[in-house]
Motif scaffolding. Structure first.
Motif, short mmCIF file in Angstrom:
data_model
loop_
_atom_site.label_atom_id
_atom_site.label_comp_id
_atom_site.label_asym_id
_atom_site.label_seq_id
_atom_site.Cartn_x
_atom_site.Cartn_y
_atom_site.Cartn_z
N SER A 247 0.77 -1.32 -0.15
CA SER A 247 0.23 -0.09 -0.09
C SER A 247 0.90 1.33 -0.11
N VAL A 248 1.87 1.27 0.67
CA VAL A 248 2.78 2.51 0.88
C VAL A 248 3.65 2.62 -0.59
N LYS A 249 4.05 1.45 -1.09
CA LYS A 249 4.52 1.35 -2.42
C LYS A 249 3.49 1.82 -3.51
N ALA A 250 2.52 1.76 -3.51
CA ALA A 250 1.43 2.15 -4.42
C ALA A 250 0.90 3.77 -4.05
N GLY A 251 1.34 3.97 -3.17
CA GLY A 251 0.95 5.52 -2.65
C GLY A 251 -0.56 5.52 -2.10
N GLN A 252 -1.13 4.37 -1.62
CA GLN A 252 -2.30 4.12 -0.76
C GLN A 252 -2.38 4.43 0.36
N VAL A 253 -1.32 4.57 0.95
CA VAL A 253 -1.30 4.89 2.55
C VAL A 253 0.18 5.75 2.49
N ASP A 254 0.08 6.77 3.43
CA ASP A 254 1.22 7.68 3.54
C ASP A 254 2.40 7.32 4.03
N GLY A 255 2.20 6.24 4.90
CA GLY A 255 3.56 5.79 5.52
C GLY A 255 3.32 4.56 6.44
N VAL A 256 4.35 3.94 7.11
CA VAL A 256 4.30 2.79 7.63
C VAL A 256 5.18 2.40 8.75
N LEU A 257 4.45 1.92 9.97
CA LEU A 257 5.19 2.05 11.18
C LEU A 257 5.89 0.63 11.22
N GLY A 258 7.23 1.00 11.78
CA GLY A 258 7.96 -0.48 12.24
C GLY A 258 8.60 -0.90 11.12
N VAL A 259 9.19 -0.13 10.05
CA VAL A 259 9.83 -0.75 9.02
C VAL A 259 11.39 -0.89 9.30
N GLN A 260 11.97 -1.99 9.05
CA GLN A 260 13.38 -2.19 9.46
C GLN A 260 14.52 -2.48 8.22
N ALA A 261 14.07 -3.13 7.25
CA ALA A 261 14.80 -3.56 6.17
C ALA A 261 14.99 -2.57 5.29
N PHE A 262 16.03 -1.62 5.42
CA PHE A 262 16.43 -0.41 4.97
C PHE A 262 16.73 -1.01 3.40
N GLN A 263 17.70 -1.90 3.16
CA GLN A 263 17.93 -2.18 1.67
C GLN A 263 16.94 -2.74 1.07
N ALA A 264 15.83 -3.24 1.69
CA ALA A 264 14.85 -3.98 0.85
C ALA A 264 13.63 -2.91 0.42
N TYR A 265 13.56 -1.76 1.09
CA TYR A 265 12.62 -0.80 0.94
C TYR A 265 12.90 0.30 0.49
N ARG A 266 14.30 0.86 0.30
CA ARG A 266 14.88 2.21 0.20
C ARG A 266 14.49 3.03 -1.10
N ASP A 267 14.02 2.00 -1.98
CA ASP A 267 13.80 2.56 -3.42
C ASP A 267 12.38 3.10 -3.48
N PHE A 268 11.38 2.72 -2.61
CA PHE A 268 9.96 3.36 -2.73
C PHE A 268 9.74 3.87 -1.50
N VAL A 269 10.32 4.01 -0.32
CA VAL A 269 9.97 4.71 0.82
C VAL A 269 10.94 5.66 1.45
N ARG A 270 10.72 6.69 2.08
CA ARG A 270 11.55 7.63 2.68
C ARG A 270 11.95 6.89 4.14
N PHE A 271 13.23 6.66 4.21
CA PHE A 271 13.64 6.84 5.91
C PHE A 271 14.23 8.06 6.22
N PRO A 272 14.28 8.33 7.60
CA PRO A 272 15.12 9.47 8.15
C PRO A 272 16.65 8.98 8.17
N LEU A 273 17.13 9.38 7.27
CA LEU A 273 18.86 9.34 6.95
C LEU A 273 19.57 10.28 7.50
N LYS A 274 20.74 9.51 7.62
CA LYS A 274 22.03 10.59 8.22
C LYS A 274 23.29 9.88 7.48
N ASN A 275 24.08 10.53 6.67
CA ASN A 275 25.05 9.95 6.00
C ASN A 275 24.80 8.69 4.83
N GLY A 276 23.59 8.87 4.53
CA GLY A 276 23.19 7.65 3.68
C GLY A 276 22.33 6.37 4.46
#
Length: 243
Positions: free
Chosen positions: A63-92
């Motif tokens: 749903s977040v990938k399709a833009g049907q929801v604005d965000g998701v709580l509790g996401v952990q696997a940065f490498q798996a999801y980095r292309d289609f959601v925004r994480f709070p980043l520091k130095n990449g």
């Protein structure tokens, strides 16, 4: 809050997805956990209003990938999801200071499984190690250790029954779930291996679409999470939200 931010976010609803699987102490499908409290407070501090929806984990991600929801709580696997959601980043990489907390995963086995774990190597598993369906952070950790794995059940309880029936020699589930199960007579023959298999930071992530349209709200929400977690009030309240 500055006037521009208030104007941008005021009365705006932010739709956020929560897994239908309990993820103590962070989220629960039927009541508010630590992450839900943090996010609700932080989004309101950013001048918007959170609306939580409960869905199966994979549907949250879809749903977040399709833009049907604005965000998701509790996401952990940065490498798996980095292309289609925004994480709070520091130095990449995800900024741990802006996380919602940590999720702890453990290996559970039968007493005579022959499986051992020393924090670096998982030995003696002749069958795949299973974990709850769709939990990419655990899959990535098992893959990194070259351990055969399968996400064959949605709920941790199903995995415990499979383990007890010797369909698997070992499973990886949340520590909070494991300790709850092992306190029951039905599962007293099983054991948790020390140390923890994985301790992973969990984040509030936003869809690319929402983050592009509402950058001030997104950044203000993440910064509010940091501020709230540093308060004495949070330190006192957090234990009561863990179950």
């Amino acid at each position: 809050m500055c006037a521009a931010l208030a104007a941008a976010g005021a009365d705006a609803a932010v739709t956020l997805c929560v897994s239908d699987r309990p993820a103590a102490p962070l989220t629960f499908p039927d009541h508010e956990g630590q992450a839900q409290y943090l996010v609700r407070s932080a989004v309101r501090a950013a001048g918007a209003e959170p609306q939580f929806v409960v869905l199966p984990w994979r549907r949250c991600i879809e749903s977040v990938k399709a833009g049907q929801v604005d965000g998701v709580l509790g996401v952990q696997a940065f490498q798996a999801y980095r292309d289609f959601v925004r994480f709070p980043l520091k130095n990449g990489v995800p900024d741990r200071a802006l996380s919602l907390g940590v999720d702890t995963w453990v290996v559970v086995t039968t007493a005579d499984s022959g499986v051992s774990w020393d924090g670096k190597a998982l030995l003696g598993a002749n069958s795949p190690v299973s974990y709850p369906a769709g939990v990419n952070v655990v899959r990535q950790a098992l893959d990194a250790l070259a351990i055969r794995n399968a996400d064959s059940a949605k709920m941790a309880l199903q995995l415990m029954h499979m383990l007890k029936a010797e369909r698997y020699q070992a499973v990886v589930i949340r520590e909070s779930d494991a300790r709850g199960f092992l306190a029951q007579d039905e599962f007293k023959s099983l054991r948790i291996l020390a140390p923890s298999f994985l301790v992973s930071d969990a984040y509030l992530v936003f869809s690319n679409e929402y983050a592009q349209s509402n950058p001030a709200v997104v950044q203000a929400t993440w910064e509010a999470i940091r501020r709230i977690r540093a308060t004495r009030e949070w330190m006192e309240l957090a234990p009561s939200l863990a179950k």
